[in-house]
Design an enzyme around this catalytic site. Structure first.
Site, PDB file in Angstrom:
ATOM      1  N   HIS A  76       0.968  -1.279   0.075  1.00  0.00           N
ATOM      2  CA  HIS A  76      -0.004   0.042  -0.061  1.00  0.00           C
ATOM      3  C   HIS A  76       0.641   1.308  -0.168  1.00  0.00           C
ATOM      4  CE1 HIS A  76       0.508  -0.047   4.359  1.00  0.00           C
ATOM      5  NE2 HIS A  76       0.342   1.092   4.331  1.00  0.00           N
ATOM      6  N   ASP A 121       0.025  -7.691   1.579  1.00  0.00           N
ATOM      7  CA  ASP A 121       0.600  -6.311   1.682  1.00  0.00           C
ATOM      8  C   ASP A 121       2.076  -6.315   1.630  1.00  0.00           C
ATOM      9  OD1 ASP A 121       0.557  -3.299   1.939  1.00  0.00           O
ATOM     10  OD2 ASP A 121      -0.172  -3.344   3.920  1.00  0.00           O
ATOM     11  N   GLY A 209       3.303   6.646   9.341  1.00  0.00           N
ATOM     12  CA  GLY A 209       4.649   6.740   8.834  1.00  0.00           C
ATOM     13  C   GLY A 209       5.455   5.636   9.022  1.00  0.00           C
ATOM     14  N   ASP A 210       4.951   4.822   9.662  1.00  0.00           N
ATOM     15  CA  ASP A 210       5.751   3.479  10.101  1.00  0.00           C
ATOM     16  C   ASP A 210       5.296   2.269   8.875  1.00  0.00           C
ATOM     17  OD1 ASP A 210       7.309   4.071  12.327  1.00  0.00           O
ATOM     18  OD2 ASP A 210       5.647   3.980  13.576  1.00  0.00           O
ATOM     19  N   SER A 211       4.291   2.353   8.108  1.00  0.00           N
ATOM     20  CA  SER A 211       4.060   1.338   7.246  1.00  0.00           C
ATOM     21  C   SER A 211       5.365   0.959   6.194  1.00  0.00           C
ATOM     22  CB  SER A 211       2.969   2.175   6.129  1.00  0.00           C
ATOM     23  OG  SER A 211       1.665   1.957   6.551  1.00  0.00           O
TER      24      SER A 211
END
Length: 264
Positions: A76, A121, A209-211
């Site tokens: 994503h 993902d 912001g850690d994705s």
């Protein structure tokens, strides 16, 4: 429900200014569907060189160095499979403003086949030039390490709705069973493809912001091994809403095959 733990649009552009030292983000990211998206909560600052495989990506995601030219991240976080020279990877530092940081542009993105926003993902980003002198992070290819206590790290926010971090933060989170996690999320978990971790009381979690960043632990040889990819969750560090991660062991053969096709 806050699903993705990534930045989009203008905030991703603003992240470049954070890296350059000219701006500090102070607003939550917004996903394509208009919902605020998650930032490591309850963490402490990582030491320089502690996690040399950590990567910061310019679209506002994290990643891990899979090989000298490949970064493993979340599907994503990227667009479709194909040529892509728009992503900048920052590596080799915990301080995004450090003069010793390494920056490399992408030249190709491989997104998991069949990805449609639910499961699958994962993605690989190929760098234009190889990175030398940094350790890579091997991935789990069995479920042997899909339990226990894990480490997460990232430059995402230290609280829900908080600002991006200049310094890499780390935290530890315990495994949460599929049955418990699915009960918490009303059946939205895909047990074969996702793994959950967090505290019932909340307080420690990945966030905005850690994705795409790794969840990892020590293997039988005391080496770091990646078991998860930061994917989604309901808010950040909320009680009874653990973080949801892509279960790397389930996709290990597909990741390895894709990496080989990319020359990595």
């Amino acid at each position: 429900m806050v699903r993705w733990r990534t930045l989009t649009g203008l905030l991703a552009a603003a992240l470049a200014a954070v890296t350059a030292g000219s701006l500090t983000l102070a607003a939550p990211a917004v996903a394509a569907d208009g919902t605020a998206t998650p930032y490591v909560v309850g963490g402490t600052r990582a030491a320089q060189g502690e996690f040399p495989f950590m990567v910061r990506l310019s679209m506002g995601c994290g990643g891990a160095l899979y090989s000298s030219r490949l970064v493993l991240t979340a599907a994503h976080c990227v667009g479709a499979t194909g040529t892509n020279t728009s992503i900048t990877a920052t590596l080799g530092v915990v301080d995004l403003r450090s003069a010793s940081r390494i920056t490399v542009r992408s030249n190709y993105v491989y997104r998991a086949p069949g990805y449609n926003g639910s499961g699958k993902d994962w993605a690989l980003i190929r760098l234009a030039t190889p990175v030398t002198g940094l350790s890579t992070l091997k991935i789990a290819n069995t479920t042997a390490y899909d339990n226990g206590t894990f480490t997460v790290a990232g430059w995402g926010a230290a609280r829900e709705g908080g600002s991006q971090q200049r310094y890499l933060l780390k935290a530890t989170v315990p495994f949460v069973s599929d049955s418990t996690c699915n009960a918490n999320y009303g059946g939205d978990i895909i047990p074969a493809e996702e793994i959950c971790a967090g505290y019932a009381s909340g307080g420690v979690d990945t966030c905005q912001g850690d994705s795409g960043g790794p969840m990892f632990r020590r293997d039988a040889n005391n080496a770091w091994i990646q078991v998860g990819i930061v994917s989604w969750g309901n808010g950040c560090a909320r009680p009874n809403y653990p973080g949801v991660y892509t279960q790397v062991s389930y996709f290990a053969s597909a990741i390895a095959s894709a990496a080989a096709s990319l020359g990595g």
